[in-house]
Scaffold this active site. Structure first.
Site, PDB file in Angstrom:
ATOM      1  N   LYS A  13       0.831  -1.214   0.000  1.00 42.62           N
ATOM      2  CA  LYS A  13       0.000   0.000   0.000  1.00 42.62           C
ATOM      3  C   LYS A  13       0.863   1.260   0.000  1.00 42.62           C
ATOM      4  O   LYS A  13       0.632   2.180  -0.766  1.00 42.62           O
ATOM      5  CB  LYS A  13      -0.899   0.043   1.247  1.00 42.62           C
ATOM      6  N   ARG A  88      -9.679   1.372   8.404  1.00 41.44           N
ATOM      7  CA  ARG A  88      -9.503  -0.072   8.610  1.00 41.44           C
ATOM      8  C   ARG A  88     -10.665  -0.689   9.376  1.00 41.44           C
ATOM      9  O   ARG A  88     -10.635  -1.883   9.665  1.00 41.44           O
ATOM     10  CB  ARG A  88      -8.239  -0.335   9.421  1.00 41.44           C
ATOM     11  N   ARG A 126      11.162  -7.631   5.706  1.00 44.71           N
ATOM     12  CA  ARG A 126      11.100  -6.198   5.388  1.00 44.71           C
ATOM     13  C   ARG A 126      11.868  -5.358   6.405  1.00 44.71           C
ATOM     14  O   ARG A 126      11.723  -5.547   7.603  1.00 44.71           O
ATOM     15  CB  ARG A 126       9.634  -5.761   5.383  1.00 44.71           C
ATOM     16  N   ARG A 159      10.895  -2.628  11.890  1.00 44.10           N
ATOM     17  CA  ARG A 159       9.861  -2.117  12.778  1.00 44.10           C
ATOM     18  C   ARG A 159       9.621  -3.118  13.892  1.00 44.10           C
ATOM     19  O   ARG A 159       9.542  -4.307  13.635  1.00 44.10           O
ATOM     20  CB  ARG A 159       8.556  -1.919  11.987  1.00 44.10           C
ATOM     21  N   ARG A 170      -1.491  -8.691  13.656  1.00 41.41           N
ATOM     22  CA  ARG A 170      -1.924  -7.699  12.663  1.00 41.41           C
ATOM     23  C   ARG A 170      -2.729  -8.378  11.548  1.00 41.41           C
ATOM     24  O   ARG A 170      -3.724  -7.841  11.077  1.00 41.41           O
ATOM     25  CB  ARG A 170      -0.709  -6.981  12.061  1.00 41.41           C
TER      26      ARG A 170
HETATM   27  P1  ADP Z   1       0.696  -2.297   8.374  1.00 42.46           P
HETATM   28  O1  ADP Z   1      -0.273  -1.834   7.342  1.00 42.46           O
HETATM   29  O2  ADP Z   1       1.955  -2.797   7.740  1.00 42.46           O
HETATM   30  O3  ADP Z   1       0.116  -3.236   9.376  1.00 42.46           O
HETATM   31  P2  ADP Z   1       1.017   0.410   9.417  1.00 42.46           P
HETATM   32  O4  ADP Z   1       2.350   1.036   9.415  1.00 42.46           O
HETATM   33  O5  ADP Z   1       0.024   0.908   8.428  1.00 42.46           O
HETATM   34  O6  ADP Z   1       1.240  -1.138   9.275  1.00 42.46           O
HETATM   35  O7  ADP Z   1       0.365   0.528  10.873  1.00 42.46           O
HETATM   36  C1  ADP Z   1       1.085   0.186  12.017  1.00 42.46           C
HETATM   37  C2  ADP Z   1       0.171   0.155  13.230  1.00 42.46           C
HETATM   38  O8  ADP Z   1      -0.437   1.442  13.426  1.00 42.46           O
HETATM   39  C3  ADP Z   1      -1.009  -0.819  13.143  1.00 42.46           C
HETATM   40  O9  ADP Z   1      -0.659  -2.143  13.468  1.00 42.46           O
HETATM   41  C4  ADP Z   1      -1.962  -0.181  14.173  1.00 42.46           C
HETATM   42  O10 ADP Z   1      -1.553  -0.445  15.496  1.00 42.46           O
HETATM   43  C5  ADP Z   1      -1.771   1.306  13.918  1.00 42.46           C
HETATM   44  N1  ADP Z   1      -2.712   1.793  12.889  1.00 42.46           N
HETATM   45  C6  ADP Z   1      -2.391   2.305  11.676  1.00 42.46           C
HETATM   46  N2  ADP Z   1      -3.497   2.652  10.996  1.00 42.46           N
HETATM   47  C7  ADP Z   1      -4.553   2.349  11.794  1.00 42.46           C
HETATM   48  C8  ADP Z   1      -5.970   2.457  11.660  1.00 42.46           C
HETATM   49  N3  ADP Z   1      -6.530   2.968  10.567  1.00 42.46           N
HETATM   50  N4  ADP Z   1      -6.742   2.039  12.691  1.00 42.46           N
HETATM   51  C9  ADP Z   1      -6.212   1.551  13.812  1.00 42.46           C
HETATM   52  N5  ADP Z   1      -4.890   1.403  14.002  1.00 42.46           N
HETATM   53  C10 ADP Z   1      -4.059   1.798  13.011  1.00 42.46           C
END
Ligand code: ADP
Length: 226
Positions: A13, A88, A126, A159, A170
């Site tokens: 993404k 999400r 990654r 990360r 996740r």
């Molecule tokens: P990925 O898509 O690789 O899981 P992100 O970097 O987008 O990781 O997000 C990392 C973390 O940030 C998520 O696991 C969550 O804890 C939080 N997060 C990010 N976006 C959201 C969202 N829209 N709603 C709730 N938590 C979020």
């Protein structure tokens, strides 16, 4: 063009959001990056989000919606924007509809579809630049601690939530919550699904083509060959 990117962690993404944003010359933001920035700066939002992120759980909707709505209202919105990682949950999708009511609504949700096995494999190898957040793969010989090849002074790191336990969580949460969001946009005829297992360039072309036909249909714009 107001766009959102959906897909499993590791689907690509962020990579695609950056490429498309560059092409269309519109801003993009990743909710995960925003949370990581808040975390680094020890802001109230960062402190609220920290533990959830480490465990691979979703940050509560009220916190996430507040953060994204602050970002959206800081934009002039004239050319649109791309949200990566938001919404999400159904609550977040409904909140976004409301946020975008002054910005012409959502044009398209782009769903990058990859299998759970592929997502798990990608994330476990990654690593990222600490400054530009560009992803690299351990399979290409890049190691934690290496300097980023963009020359931005960043250092390659993994990360903390890319470790196996958090990844498993996740992916579970995604399947429970975010598949419903995919369905939400599918029902509204707003969804473009792209296979994420083809090359980065091919994914990009598929997305650009979908945007072009939407622009043709909606606004009568023909950008020719983008
Ligand atoms: P990925 O898509 O690789 O899981 P992100 O970097 O987008 O990781 O997000 C990392 C973390 O940030 C998520 O696991 C969550 O804890 C939080 N997060 C990010 N976006 C959201 C969202 N829209 N709603 C709730 N938590 C979020």
């Amino acid at each position: 063009m107001n766009l959102v990117m959906l897909g499993l962690p590791g689907a690509g993404k962020g990579t695609q959001a950056r490429l498309i944003a560059q092409k269309l010359e519109i801003p993009t933001v990743s909710s995960g990056d925003l949370f990581r920035e808040h975390d680094k700066k020890n802001t109230e939002l960062g402190i609220l989000a920290r533990d959830y992120m480490l465990q691979g759980a979703y940050v509560p909707d009220d916190v996430t919606i507040r953060m994204i709505s602050e970002w959206v209202s800081s934009q002039d919105g004239s050319k649109g924007f791309i949200l990566d990682g938001f919404p999400r949950t159904i609550n977040q999708a409904e909140a976004l509809d409301e946020m975008l009511s002054n910005y012409g609504g959502l044009d398209m949700a782009i769903y990058i579809d990859i299998s759970v096995t592929e997502a798990t494999n990608r994330i476990s190898t990654r690593v990222l630049c600490s400054v530009c957040q560009s992803p690299f793969s351990l399979l290409d010989g890049v190691k934690e601690g290496d300097p980023c090849n963009s020359g931005d002074g960043g250092v390659i790191y993994q990360r903390p939530d890319d470790k196996p336990v958090a990844v498993e969580e996740r992916i579970k949460v995604y399947s429970r919550e975010t598949q419903e969001v995919v369905q939400y946009y599918r029902t509204r005829d707003n969804l473009k699904t792209v296979l994420g297992s083809i090359s980065i360039d091919e994914v990009k072309h598929e997305i650009i083509n979908a945007i072009k036909s939407l622009e043709n249909k909606k606004y009568g714009i023909n950008r020719g060959s983008m």
